[in-house]
Design an enzyme around this catalytic site. Structure first.
Site, short mmCIF file in Angstrom:
data_model
loop_
_atom_site.label_atom_id
_atom_site.label_comp_id
_atom_site.label_asym_id
_atom_site.label_seq_id
_atom_site.Cartn_x
_atom_site.Cartn_y
_atom_site.Cartn_z
N ASP A 51 26.51 10.20 -30.72
CA ASP A 51 27.70 10.53 -29.94
C ASP A 51 27.64 9.87 -28.57
O ASP A 51 26.73 10.11 -27.79
CB ASP A 51 27.76 12.06 -29.75
N TYR A 56 30.22 7.70 -20.51
CA TYR A 56 28.76 7.76 -20.39
C TYR A 56 28.15 6.41 -19.96
O TYR A 56 26.97 6.34 -19.63
CB TYR A 56 28.09 8.20 -21.71
N LYS A 81 34.64 8.05 -27.21
CA LYS A 81 35.76 8.86 -26.71
C LYS A 81 36.59 8.12 -25.67
O LYS A 81 36.07 7.31 -24.90
CB LYS A 81 35.23 10.16 -26.08
N HIS A 114 38.79 12.65 -25.10
CA HIS A 114 37.70 13.36 -24.43
C HIS A 114 38.15 14.68 -23.81
O HIS A 114 37.40 15.65 -23.77
CB HIS A 114 37.11 12.44 -23.33
N1 LIG Z 1 33.04 16.11 -25.14
C1 LIG Z 1 32.53 16.54 -24.00
O1 LIG Z 1 33.24 16.86 -23.05
C2 LIG Z 1 31.05 16.64 -23.87
C3 LIG Z 1 30.50 17.31 -22.78
C4 LIG Z 1 29.10 17.42 -22.71
C5 LIG Z 1 28.33 16.85 -23.72
N2 LIG Z 1 28.88 16.17 -24.76
C6 LIG Z 1 28.06 15.54 -25.84
O2 LIG Z 1 27.16 16.52 -26.36
C7 LIG Z 1 25.82 16.06 -26.17
C8 LIG Z 1 24.87 17.22 -25.92
O3 LIG Z 1 25.23 17.96 -24.78
P1 LIG Z 1 24.49 17.83 -23.35
O4 LIG Z 1 23.84 16.51 -23.22
O5 LIG Z 1 25.51 18.21 -22.34
O6 LIG Z 1 23.44 18.99 -23.35
P2 LIG Z 1 22.32 19.60 -24.34
O7 LIG Z 1 22.19 18.78 -25.54
O8 LIG Z 1 22.67 21.03 -24.46
O9 LIG Z 1 21.01 19.53 -23.44
C9 LIG Z 1 20.44 18.33 -23.02
C10 LIG Z 1 19.36 18.66 -22.01
O10 LIG Z 1 18.31 19.41 -22.62
C11 LIG Z 1 17.07 18.69 -22.52
N3 LIG Z 1 16.39 18.88 -23.83
C12 LIG Z 1 16.72 18.31 -25.01
N4 LIG Z 1 15.93 18.76 -26.00
C13 LIG Z 1 15.06 19.62 -25.44
C14 LIG Z 1 14.00 20.39 -25.95
N5 LIG Z 1 13.69 20.35 -27.24
N6 LIG Z 1 13.31 21.17 -25.09
C15 LIG Z 1 13.63 21.22 -23.78
N7 LIG Z 1 14.63 20.51 -23.24
C16 LIG Z 1 15.35 19.71 -24.06
C17 LIG Z 1 17.43 17.26 -22.23
O11 LIG Z 1 16.47 16.61 -21.44
P3 LIG Z 1 15.70 15.25 -21.90
O12 LIG Z 1 16.73 14.24 -22.25
O13 LIG Z 1 14.91 14.91 -20.69
O14 LIG Z 1 14.86 15.66 -23.08
C18 LIG Z 1 18.73 17.42 -21.42
O15 LIG Z 1 18.42 17.70 -20.08
C19 LIG Z 1 25.95 15.11 -24.97
O16 LIG Z 1 24.81 14.31 -24.78
C20 LIG Z 1 27.21 14.39 -25.33
O17 LIG Z 1 26.95 13.44 -26.33
C21 LIG Z 1 30.25 16.08 -24.85
#
Ligand SMILES: NC(=O)c1ccc[n+]([C@@H]2O[C@H](COP(=O)([O-])OP(=O)(O)OC[C@H]3O[C@@H](n4cnc5c(N)ncnc54)[C@H](OP(=O)(O)O)[C@@H]3O)[C@@H](O)[C@H]2O)c1
Length: 277
Positions: A51, A56, A81, A114
């Protein structure tokens, strides 16, 4: 979806296209080496969904990793997106083409709006319909759409979004939206399933995790999967990329699922579409 799911399990979207139930998020994965290595590590670990988004600023690296990997292109599902400043019919078409070129791919698997930008989103949707018709993307959908945004879209178009990608975790258990999407055959996809890390030290997650010998992150991912929601945890670290994928050898009991459901506190870790007109 639930019976015997594994990392290769796919869901059939409302247009017949199959989408993996599990993938890698890349928001805040830095441009260059960090994103490339994360995507390659994920593909090597069996992830088949990646994704990204124009916002990004790492589409180039995602695309390079997808192209460089030994996995055939058609086995990898790439989502990108449309960013908020690119809405409108013509601008959407141009923004898509820019994303596609940055990715270096002949087609995108899923193209999402998005954010439901007021006033322009229906024109943008028409452009997505054109892209779909022309085969430039295999599926089109939305992100951060609440029920009223979807209802408005239904009034303006006969193409039902294949996917709605929204923030979703036990701390933001959007049950009504999930049921609404299910009723309309829109696949929900969970972003920030790990609450961006904010809740990973909740001792209640440790308690549940210890029963299954799983980490808090693994419990959160498995919870989303058991809600039949596609889930895309982000990590740039190989060890965590592996950890996050190790969620297919256990099942959270009905009782523990209910406990997790009760964690809801309407927590939003980024933006809040519930106030978007
Ligand atoms: N459509 C939208 O508006 C929208 C908004 C937000 C996100 N997204 C998408 O959804 C994806 C996921 O959401 P997100 O990136 O916001 O947050 P997330 O996946 O909930 O959390 C990511 C965070 O958690 C850490 N992490 C990952 N695995 C871990 C583990 N096993 N143990 C401890 N910490 C861990 C990562 O750090 P490290 O990388 O340092 O491991 C990072 O800081 C995004 O990357 C993006 O592709 C979309």
């Amino acid at each position: 979806m639930m019976k015997g799911i594994n990392i290769d399990t796919k869901v059939r979207l409302n247009n017949g296209v199959e989408m993996p139930i599990f993938g890698l998020g890349t928001y805040q994965a830095r441009r260059g080496k960090e994103t490339k290595e994360a995507v390659l590590a994920a593909l090597e670990a069996g992830y088949r969904l990646v994704d990204t988004a124009a916002m990004y600023e790492n589409e180039g690296d995602v695309g390079e990793a997808v192209r460089k990997s030994s996995i055939p292109r058609e086995e990898i599902f790439v989502t990108t997106k449309l960013w908020n400043s690119d809405h409108g019919y013509d601008r959407t078409l141009a923004a898509f083409e820019e994303s596609r070129q940055k990715l270096g791919l002949s087609y995108v698997d899923l193209y999402l709006i998005h954010w439901p930008v007021e006033g322009l989103r229906n024109e943008s949707w028409k452009a997505l319909e054109k892209l779909l018709k022309e085969g430039k993307c295999r599926g089109i959908g939305v992100s951060n759409y609440m029920t009223w945004h979807l209802e408005e879209l239904f009034r303006n178009s006969s193409t039902v979004p294949a996917v709605n990608q929204v923030e979703f975790s036990p701390y933001l258990y959007q049950k009504n939206l999930l049921e609404f999407c299910r009723k309309h055959d829109i696949q929900l996809e969970a972003y920030s399933p790990l609450t961006k890390g904010h809740k990973l030290n909740d001792p209640r997650l440790d308690d549940i995790g210890s029963k299954y010998s799983k980490s808090p992150a693994q419990i959160l991912i498995r919870w989303a999967l058991q809600k039949e929601v596609i889930v895309i945890p982000k990590s740039s670290r190989r060890d965590r990329i592996l950890e996050n994928a190790d969620v297919f050898d256990f099942v959270i009991s009905g009782k523990d699922m209910k406990v997790l459901d009760s964690f809801n506190q309407d927590l939003r870790t980024s933006w809040d579409p519930s106030t978007a007109p």
